[in-house]
Design an enzyme around this catalytic site. Sequence first.
Site, PDB file in Angstrom:
ATOM      1  N   PRO A 321       0.837  -1.209   0.000  1.00  0.00           N
ATOM      2  CA  PRO A 321       0.000   0.000   0.000  1.00  0.00           C
ATOM      3  C   PRO A 321       0.865   1.249   0.000  1.00  0.00           C
ATOM      4  O   PRO A 321       1.820   1.358   0.766  1.00  0.00           O
ATOM      5  CB  PRO A 321      -0.798  -0.135   1.300  1.00  0.00           C
ATOM      6  CG  PRO A 321      -0.887  -1.603   1.525  1.00  0.00           C
ATOM      7  CD  PRO A 321       0.416  -2.167   1.032  1.00  0.00           C
ATOM      8  N   CYS A 322       0.534   2.182  -0.880  1.00  0.00           N
ATOM      9  CA  CYS A 322       1.439   3.298  -1.130  1.00  0.00           C
ATOM     10  C   CYS A 322       0.958   4.626  -0.566  1.00  0.00           C
ATOM     11  O   CYS A 322       1.601   5.646  -0.773  1.00  0.00           O
ATOM     12  CB  CYS A 322       1.654   3.443  -2.642  1.00  0.00           C
ATOM     13  SG  CYS A 322       0.124   3.711  -3.568  1.00  0.00           S
ATOM     14  N   GLN A 323      -0.175   4.643   0.138  1.00  0.00           N
ATOM     15  CA  GLN A 323      -0.692   5.924   0.587  1.00  0.00           C
ATOM     16  C   GLN A 323       0.305   6.662   1.475  1.00  0.00           C
ATOM     17  O   GLN A 323       0.414   7.882   1.439  1.00  0.00           O
ATOM     18  CB  GLN A 323      -2.009   5.739   1.356  1.00  0.00           C
ATOM     19  CG  GLN A 323      -3.144   5.216   0.498  1.00  0.00           C
ATOM     20  CD  GLN A 323      -3.234   3.702   0.522  1.00  0.00           C
ATOM     21  OE1 GLN A 323      -2.231   3.017   0.712  1.00  0.00           O
ATOM     22  NE2 GLN A 323      -4.426   3.180   0.317  1.00  0.00           N
ATOM     23  N   SER A 326       2.961   8.185  -0.836  1.00  0.00           N
ATOM     24  CA  SER A 326       2.505   9.023  -1.925  1.00  0.00           C
ATOM     25  C   SER A 326       2.505  10.499  -1.566  1.00  0.00           C
ATOM     26  O   SER A 326       2.210  10.882  -0.432  1.00  0.00           O
ATOM     27  CB  SER A 326       1.094   8.594  -2.342  1.00  0.00           C
ATOM     28  OG  SER A 326       0.565   9.473  -3.301  1.00  0.00           O
TER      29      SER A 326
END
Length: 499
Positions: A321-323, A326
């Site tokens: 997961p890149c949140q 980001s």
Amino acid sequence: TGHISLGAVRNAHIPRLSDKLVTRLADLVTGVCKKGVAAELSLEVAVARMYGLDRSGFSAVLDLFDIEDSERDQLLSPRLWRSKGVGKAAADSVPVVKPMIPNHYSARLSDLDLRMANAVHPGGNWKSIPDTIPSARLAQIRESFKAGEGSRSTYYGRLSPSAPAYTINTYFTRPGNGCHLHYDYAGGQHRVLSEREAARLQSFPDSFVFSGSHSAIATQIGNAVPPLLAFQIARMLPERGQCVDLFSGAGGLSLGFLWAGWEPLTANDIDEKALETYVRNVHSDTVIGSIREPQVFEEIVRRVSAMRSPDKPLVVLGGPPCQGFSTAGNRRTMEDERNTLFYRYRDMLNVLKPAAYIFENVTGLLNMEGGRVFEMVKQALSLEGYKLVAWKLRAESYAIPQRRTRVVVVGVRDQRVPLSPPPHVTQLTGGGGLFESLPAAITVEDALGDLPPLQPGEDGSGKPYRFSPRTNYQALMRGQLRPEDYLRSFESPALGTAR
């Protein structure tokens, strides 16, 4: 054989063969042996009718094959199609099944959003919307712009037909969260992209069916790795083998590797609906849950160990997961617990000891905390015996109709990892200049032009395509061109227009 997705197989229409119909078909086949070409033409038309095709539909099928004009004229002869023989009987006994375009649904828009959409022309954005249209969100965007907090250039944006799309995010169903308005202003398409259109811009074929609510589907599409990009990454590895997909989502990475001849073993994600989509389209074996949980981690290891072939290389795929990494996130710090998932990814590598691994993430990872986080990630993934390279890949350079940039870290144990990324296929500026030798990037209209128009809130899954594929990308999306042949078309004029 692995060359056709499960979704395509499940969507295939197979006529019901009654005893009477089989007898008549057998008579026609016998006639071919006795009467030759004339009977063979009748048999071809009869089978076409069985599949619900009329004369014009059969003509579209013939367009996919290299046949002599004289033979084509014979097959489309009105006399054959007026016949009252087995063809008509077959057509009467089998319901006509129209081609389905799954997930071709465009979200509803409020009256206010519709007014704003009508004010934005192709290539335009929020700056095109007059002050006379009241909007608290628009006022907020204008204030932040005046304060120098960014141009917000994609907000309330309408796609340009002659350029690739901007990044398809998980909010493509909202006009105010990016450039998501349909490009066809003149045609009255005052709406956001449909789920199918967004999936096409991500390079998911039309046979790939997404499961879950509209919100869940938008999340799956926006978070996915474009399968066509994954396919080109897979072809850079020394040899084909088996793969494990961690943080798989809907399966963009796995699908690309499957296209390249790799065998999926299992996939893992915390999103139940995403795994339903994965099972429906890629492979049946999945493990749901977070790899932070010991039982989930151990179950993945157990399944891979049981299915792994000693004669085939194993590759571990993963896009945590890149949140947290980001630039769109509110907390770009290592305090965000999502950013520690790559340590569990590393732990999986230490246990499985694959021949290679692919680690994918957003470009925000590169400059987080001045680049220190990326150096930490590379150090964590620099396992003994692996050679590591990092690539910054732009989807629009790989014949994908979308401007989407991602970081890909590749590690290979046998030192044969290529130092250079996959070769570029297209470029934004097109050919013609001194240093410009590649074809122009695939545009939005190249990708979506054959899909039927919609109104906001309309589900067009049962609508027919507007016309036969007019670009190779449309043919790829409709399963009429294999990924390798699509990419080869940029090199071989014999395969027609590469767009």
